[in-house]
Design a protein around this motif. Structure first.
Motif, PDB file in Angstrom:
ATOM      1  N   GLU A  41      -1.076   9.604   2.985  1.00  0.00           N
ATOM      2  CA  GLU A  41       0.142   9.304   2.243  1.00  0.00           C
ATOM      3  C   GLU A  41       0.479   7.817   2.287  1.00  0.00           C
ATOM      4  O   GLU A  41       0.772   7.221   1.267  1.00  0.00           O
ATOM      5  N   GLU A  42       0.452   7.230   3.487  1.00  0.00           N
ATOM      6  CA  GLU A  42       0.716   5.794   3.602  1.00  0.00           C
ATOM      7  C   GLU A  42       0.205   5.282   4.938  1.00  0.00           C
ATOM      8  O   GLU A  42      -0.055   6.059   5.856  1.00  0.00           O
ATOM      9  N   VAL A  43       0.074   3.973   5.009  1.00  0.00           N
ATOM     10  CA  VAL A  43      -0.377   3.338   6.243  1.00  0.00           C
ATOM     11  C   VAL A  43       0.336   1.993   6.379  1.00  0.00           C
ATOM     12  O   VAL A  43       0.619   1.336   5.381  1.00  0.00           O
ATOM     13  N   GLU A  44       0.659   1.640   7.617  1.00  0.00           N
ATOM     14  CA  GLU A  44       1.294   0.353   7.872  1.00  0.00           C
ATOM     15  C   GLU A  44       0.837  -0.172   9.228  1.00  0.00           C
ATOM     16  O   GLU A  44       0.440   0.595  10.107  1.00  0.00           O
ATOM     17  N   PHE A  45       0.891  -1.473   9.374  1.00  0.00           N
ATOM     18  CA  PHE A  45       0.588  -2.095  10.654  1.00  0.00           C
ATOM     19  C   PHE A  45       1.862  -2.694  11.209  1.00  0.00           C
ATOM     20  O   PHE A  45       2.551  -3.455  10.539  1.00  0.00           O
ATOM     21  N   ASP A  46       2.196  -2.336  12.441  1.00  0.00           N
ATOM     22  CA  ASP A  46       3.385  -2.861  13.113  1.00  0.00           C
ATOM     23  C   ASP A  46       2.946  -3.995  14.032  1.00  0.00           C
ATOM     24  O   ASP A  46       2.359  -3.753  15.089  1.00  0.00           O
ATOM     25  N   GLU A  47       3.217  -5.214  13.615  1.00  0.00           N
ATOM     26  CA  GLU A  47       2.786  -6.382  14.388  1.00  0.00           C
ATOM     27  C   GLU A  47       3.489  -6.490  15.744  1.00  0.00           C
ATOM     28  O   GLU A  47       2.931  -7.042  16.685  1.00  0.00           O
ATOM     29  N   SER A  48       4.693  -5.940  15.845  1.00  0.00           N
ATOM     30  CA  SER A  48       5.428  -6.047  17.114  1.00  0.00           C
ATOM     31  C   SER A  48       4.823  -5.177  18.215  1.00  0.00           C
ATOM     32  O   SER A  48       4.986  -5.465  19.397  1.00  0.00           O
ATOM     33  N   THR A  49       4.122  -4.110  17.832  1.00  0.00           N
ATOM     34  CA  THR A  49       3.498  -3.219  18.826  1.00  0.00           C
ATOM     35  C   THR A  49       1.974  -3.208  18.737  1.00  0.00           C
ATOM     36  O   THR A  49       1.317  -2.568  19.545  1.00  0.00           O
ATOM     37  N   ASP A  50       1.422  -3.907  17.754  1.00  0.00           N
ATOM     38  CA  ASP A  50      -0.023  -3.895  17.487  1.00  0.00           C
ATOM     39  C   ASP A  50      -0.540  -2.465  17.324  1.00  0.00           C
ATOM     40  O   ASP A  50      -1.544  -2.081  17.929  1.00  0.00           O
ATOM     41  N   GLN A  51       0.170  -1.697  16.509  1.00  0.00           N
ATOM     42  CA  GLN A  51      -0.227  -0.317  16.245  1.00  0.00           C
ATOM     43  C   GLN A  51      -0.264  -0.049  14.744  1.00  0.00           C
ATOM     44  O   GLN A  51       0.514  -0.617  13.975  1.00  0.00           O
TER      45      GLN A  51
END
Length: 94
Positions: A30-40
């Motif tokens: 459905e969707e994907v994102e990268f969270d730079e604050s947690t590196d996840q």
């Protein structure tokens, strides 16, 4: 470090393994994102769960609800840190 394609494949494989003893079908990204604050990586997938409906009921148009799950993976290792239910309501303001 996982790239986006590997994160997606890992998340989808994980969901398939977690629910292997339950009847799910039509697994979709459905969707994907990268969270730079947690590196996840956050990967949202959906699938159909028959939940007691038989093939005849489904063929006759009985609605089968689509379920949404969010999988979080550590980018450096590919380890899954969580699997949670997801809904559009959670996403408001994102």
């Amino acid at each position: 470090m996982l790239d986006v394609k590997t994160a997606i494949k890992t998340a989808m494989r994980f969901v398939g393994e977690v629910f292997e003893d339950q009847p799910i079908a039509d697994l979709r990204l459905e969707e994907v994102e990268f969270d730079e604050s947690t590196d996840q990586w956050g990967v949202t997938v959906s699938f159909l769960r028959a939940s007691g409906k038989n093939a005849v009921e489904i063929a006759l148009g009985e609605e089968v609800p689509r379920e949404y799950k969010r999988v979080w993976l550590v980018a450096a290792t590919g380890n899954v840190t969580s699997l949670k239910n997801w809904s559009a309501d959670v996403r408001v303001g994102a």
